[in-house]
Design a protein around this motif. Structure first.
Motif, PDB file in Angstrom:
ATOM      1  N   ASP A  22       5.047  10.504 -12.707  1.00 43.04           N
ATOM      2  CA  ASP A  22       6.289  11.134 -12.229  1.00 43.04           C
ATOM      3  C   ASP A  22       6.358  11.245 -10.704  1.00 43.04           C
ATOM      4  O   ASP A  22       7.260  11.893 -10.167  1.00 43.04           O
ATOM      5  CB  ASP A  22       6.454  12.517 -12.853  1.00 43.04           C
ATOM      6  CG  ASP A  22       5.298  13.442 -12.534  1.00 43.04           C
ATOM      7  OD1 ASP A  22       4.242  12.935 -12.109  1.00 43.04           O
ATOM      8  OD2 ASP A  22       5.434  14.666 -12.720  1.00 43.04           O
ATOM      9  N   LYS A  23       5.426  10.622  -9.985  1.00 42.58           N
ATOM     10  CA  LYS A  23       5.436  10.664  -8.518  1.00 42.58           C
ATOM     11  C   LYS A  23       6.150   9.439  -7.955  1.00 42.58           C
ATOM     12  O   LYS A  23       6.274   8.417  -8.618  1.00 42.58           O
ATOM     13  CB  LYS A  23       4.013  10.717  -7.964  1.00 42.58           C
ATOM     14  CG  LYS A  23       3.277  12.022  -8.254  1.00 42.58           C
ATOM     15  CD  LYS A  23       1.925  12.036  -7.561  1.00 42.58           C
ATOM     16  CE  LYS A  23       1.229  13.368  -7.739  1.00 42.58           C
ATOM     17  NZ  LYS A  23      -0.088  13.413  -7.022  1.00 42.58           N
ATOM     18  N   THR A  24       6.618   9.549  -6.699  1.00 36.63           N
ATOM     19  CA  THR A  24       7.257   8.414  -6.025  1.00 36.63           C
ATOM     20  C   THR A  24       6.433   8.029  -4.798  1.00 36.63           C
ATOM     21  O   THR A  24       6.486   8.701  -3.769  1.00 36.63           O
ATOM     22  CB  THR A  24       8.696   8.757  -5.590  1.00 36.63           C
ATOM     23  OG1 THR A  24       9.454   9.156  -6.726  1.00 36.63           O
ATOM     24  CG2 THR A  24       9.357   7.551  -4.933  1.00 36.63           C
ATOM     25  N   PRO A  25       5.656   6.953  -4.887  1.00 33.62           N
ATOM     26  CA  PRO A  25       4.863   6.513  -3.738  1.00 33.62           C
ATOM     27  C   PRO A  25       5.768   5.980  -2.626  1.00 33.62           C
ATOM     28  O   PRO A  25       6.804   5.363  -2.895  1.00 33.62           O
ATOM     29  CB  PRO A  25       3.993   5.393  -4.307  1.00 33.62           C
ATOM     30  CG  PRO A  25       4.110   5.499  -5.789  1.00 33.62           C
ATOM     31  CD  PRO A  25       5.445   6.103  -6.061  1.00 33.62           C
ATOM     32  N   VAL A  26       5.354   6.196  -1.387  1.00 33.12           N
ATOM     33  CA  VAL A  26       6.119   5.716  -0.232  1.00 33.12           C
ATOM     34  C   VAL A  26       5.200   4.892   0.663  1.00 33.12           C
ATOM     35  O   VAL A  26       4.127   5.343   1.063  1.00 33.12           O
ATOM     36  CB  VAL A  26       6.732   6.885   0.574  1.00 33.12           C
ATOM     37  CG1 VAL A  26       7.457   6.356   1.818  1.00 33.12           C
ATOM     38  CG2 VAL A  26       7.683   7.703  -0.288  1.00 33.12           C
ATOM     39  N   LEU A  27       5.638   3.664   0.958  1.00 29.77           N
ATOM     40  CA  LEU A  27       4.909   2.777   1.859  1.00 29.77           C
ATOM     41  C   LEU A  27       5.714   2.587   3.134  1.00 29.77           C
ATOM     42  O   LEU A  27       6.863   2.144   3.088  1.00 29.77           O
ATOM     43  CB  LEU A  27       4.677   1.414   1.197  1.00 29.77           C
ATOM     44  CG  LEU A  27       4.113   0.300   2.104  1.00 29.77           C
ATOM     45  CD1 LEU A  27       2.701   0.642   2.576  1.00 29.77           C
ATOM     46  CD2 LEU A  27       4.115  -1.043   1.378  1.00 29.77           C
ATOM     47  N   ALA A  28       5.107   2.916   4.274  1.00 29.09           N
ATOM     48  CA  ALA A  28       5.733   2.654   5.575  1.00 29.09           C
ATOM     49  C   ALA A  28       5.290   1.285   6.065  1.00 29.09           C
ATOM     50  O   ALA A  28       4.092   1.003   6.147  1.00 29.09           O
ATOM     51  CB  ALA A  28       5.338   3.730   6.585  1.00 29.09           C
ATOM     52  N   CYS A  49       7.690  -3.854  -4.557  1.00 26.88           N
ATOM     53  CA  CYS A  49       7.620  -2.390  -4.517  1.00 26.88           C
ATOM     54  C   CYS A  49       8.773  -1.759  -5.289  1.00 26.88           C
ATOM     55  O   CYS A  49       8.590  -0.784  -6.033  1.00 26.88           O
ATOM     56  CB  CYS A  49       7.626  -1.908  -3.072  1.00 26.88           C
ATOM     57  SG  CYS A  49       6.043  -2.145  -2.211  1.00 26.88           S
ATOM     58  N   GLU A  50       9.972  -2.317  -5.113  1.00 25.39           N
ATOM     59  CA  GLU A  50      11.131  -1.799  -5.835  1.00 25.39           C
ATOM     60  C   GLU A  50      10.917  -1.890  -7.340  1.00 25.39           C
ATOM     61  O   GLU A  50      11.246  -0.976  -8.091  1.00 25.39           O
ATOM     62  CB  GLU A  50      12.389  -2.560  -5.432  1.00 25.39           C
ATOM     63  CG  GLU A  50      12.888  -2.214  -4.032  1.00 25.39           C
ATOM     64  CD  GLU A  50      14.037  -3.106  -3.581  1.00 25.39           C
ATOM     65  OE1 GLU A  50      14.315  -4.115  -4.272  1.00 25.39           O
ATOM     66  OE2 GLU A  50      14.641  -2.804  -2.535  1.00 25.39           O
ATOM     67  N   LYS A  51      10.343  -2.999  -7.772  1.00 26.34           N
ATOM     68  CA  LYS A  51      10.048  -3.209  -9.194  1.00 26.34           C
ATOM     69  C   LYS A  51       9.077  -2.152  -9.711  1.00 26.34           C
ATOM     70  O   LYS A  51       9.160  -1.722 -10.873  1.00 26.34           O
ATOM     71  CB  LYS A  51       9.465  -4.616  -9.369  1.00 26.34           C
ATOM     72  CG  LYS A  51       8.946  -4.923 -10.756  1.00 26.34           C
ATOM     73  CD  LYS A  51       8.256  -6.284 -10.762  1.00 26.34           C
ATOM     74  CE  LYS A  51       7.489  -6.507 -12.052  1.00 26.34           C
ATOM     75  NZ  LYS A  51       6.685  -7.747 -12.006  1.00 26.34           N
ATOM     76  N   MET A  52       8.156  -1.709  -8.841  1.00 21.43           N
ATOM     77  CA  MET A  52       7.121  -0.763  -9.241  1.00 21.43           C
ATOM     78  C   MET A  52       7.492   0.691  -8.981  1.00 21.43           C
ATOM     79  O   MET A  52       6.710   1.600  -9.265  1.00 21.43           O
ATOM     80  CB  MET A  52       5.822  -1.091  -8.484  1.00 21.43           C
ATOM     81  CG  MET A  52       5.246  -2.449  -8.807  1.00 21.43           C
ATOM     82  SD  MET A  52       4.711  -2.574 -10.518  1.00 21.43           S
ATOM     83  CE  MET A  52       3.401  -1.367 -10.526  1.00 21.43           C
ATOM     84  N   GLY A  53       8.684   0.916  -8.421  1.00 22.49           N
ATOM     85  CA  GLY A  53       9.097   2.282  -8.129  1.00 22.49           C
ATOM     86  C   GLY A  53       8.493   2.850  -6.863  1.00 22.49           C
ATOM     87  O   GLY A  53       8.407   4.072  -6.691  1.00 22.49           O
ATOM     88  N   VAL A  54       8.068   1.957  -5.963  1.00 23.33           N
ATOM     89  CA  VAL A  54       7.516   2.375  -4.666  1.00 23.33           C
ATOM     90  C   VAL A  54       8.619   2.284  -3.612  1.00 23.33           C
ATOM     91  O   VAL A  54       9.275   1.250  -3.479  1.00 23.33           O
ATOM     92  CB  VAL A  54       6.317   1.489  -4.257  1.00 23.33           C
ATOM     93  CG1 VAL A  54       5.827   1.841  -2.851  1.00 23.33           C
ATOM     94  CG2 VAL A  54       5.192   1.619  -5.274  1.00 23.33           C
ATOM     95  N   THR A  55       8.823   3.359  -2.870  1.00 26.00           N
ATOM     96  CA  THR A  55       9.849   3.398  -1.829  1.00 26.00           C
ATOM     97  C   THR A  55       9.309   2.821  -0.521  1.00 26.00           C
ATOM     98  O   THR A  55       8.176   3.113  -0.125  1.00 26.00           O
ATOM     99  CB  THR A  55      10.317   4.845  -1.589  1.00 26.00           C
ATOM    100  OG1 THR A  55      10.889   5.351  -2.793  1.00 26.00           O
ATOM    101  CG2 THR A  55      11.351   4.922  -0.470  1.00 26.00           C
ATOM    102  N   ILE A  56      10.125   1.997   0.132  1.00 24.44           N
ATOM    103  CA  ILE A  56       9.742   1.412   1.420  1.00 24.44           C
ATOM    104  C   ILE A  56      10.418   2.173   2.556  1.00 24.44           C
ATOM    105  O   ILE A  56      11.619   2.435   2.519  1.00 24.44           O
ATOM    106  CB  ILE A  56      10.155  -0.072   1.499  1.00 24.44           C
ATOM    107  CG1 ILE A  56       9.391  -0.914   0.476  1.00 24.44           C
ATOM    108  CG2 ILE A  56       9.938  -0.629   2.912  1.00 24.44           C
ATOM    109  CD1 ILE A  56       7.929  -1.092   0.763  1.00 24.44           C
TER     110      ILE A  56
END
Length: 276
Positions: A22-28, A49-56
């Motif tokens: 239920d977390k949203t990872p964020v990659l800068a 990342c979008e496919k995996m639910g990771v925010t850029i």
């Protein structure tokens, strides 16, 4: 057997999803300028990342960025608890010192495994930071295809901090006996032929043909080059010559490169799961 990377990548993605729930990872993603290869890689990574639910979070600077401004922004990302991983495109322009820049990233957010802190974690076999993604991708590939390195003779051709040196430590920690070779190595063919597993990361297109290998070996080709004559991507190994001889080999493309991005996303998910 041809060791395709797509199946390995899918398995890593499943592990990534299990980590974050239920977390949203964020990659800068830190980029200086508009280098076409950086932009191309960024687009591909963003899709994954979008496919995996990771925010850029894109952090873009002009080529003539002020040095103090640049490092202040990196420090802000280090302190920002909503950002779990930082990827910095390098090499940087001449006004920014590459060594200082890569080590400005906090090891716990160094999902690319480029800082001295992360590399120290690899060399001491501890969980400080993250392993370089390509080196880990090699290990993931071997694990997925049940190719055990324990007590095996492994020859690694290439001594970079991105692949060769950290991979040698990762192999050693799994009880392999490692020979680390480079362009100055004498009798390189002999070193390759006596190995059970050969990892090639020379950066020299199709530079190693049939004479370097023997039957029964596993060959991992890390290189990726564009062959102008053939008008296609190819590795550091001359695949057409080597594939009929050895027992296992990774193709280029669709090999280690397919796994590397999944490892990067996995690191972001790990960093997210470990954050408060």
């Amino acid at each position: 057997m041809i060791l395709y990377g797509n199946e390995v990548a899918k398995a890593i993605e499943e592990r990534s999803l299990a980590l974050i729930q239920d977390k949203t990872p964020v990659l800068a993603i830190v980029r200086v300028g508009e280098n076409p290869s950086d932009l191309s890689y960024e687009r591909g990574l963003t899709k994954r990342c979008e496919k995996m639910g990771v925010t850029i979070k894109n952090v873009v600077f002009p080529l003539d960025v002020d040095v103090d401004t640049f490092y202040a922004s990196i420090d802000e990302l280090n302190q920002d608890k909503t950002v779990h991983g930082i990827l910095m495109f390098r090499p940087l322009p001449k006004n920014l010192d590459n060594e200082r820049a890569r080590n400005a990233i906090a090891p716990e957010k160094d999902v690319d495994g480029c800082t001295d802190g992360s590399l120290a974690g690899v060399f001491t076999n501890t969980n400080k930071g993250f392993a370089p993604c390509t080196a880990q991708a090699v290990m993931e590939c071997l694990d997925y295809y049940n190719i055990d390195v324990t007590s095996k003779n492994v020859t690694i051709v290439g001594r970079s901090l991105v692949v060769g040196k950290p991979l040698a430590m990762m192999m050693t920690s799994k009880n392999a006996t490692v020979t680390l070779c480079h362009t100055k190595t004498k009798n390189l063919k002999e070193a390759c032929q006596r190995a059970d597993i050969v990892v090639v990361a020379t950066g020299q297109m199709e530079s190693m043909g049939a004479s370097y290998f023997r039957q029964g070996q596993t060959v991992i080709d890390v290189g990726i080059n564009f062959n102008e004559t053939k008008q296609k991507l190819c590795g550091d190994v001359l695949f057409e010559e080597v594939e009929p001889i050895v027992e296992n080999i990774t193709p280029v493309p669709k090999g280690i490169g397919s796994i590397t991005n999944s490892v990067l996303v996995y690191h972001v998910c790990q960093a997210c799961s470990q954050s408060n």
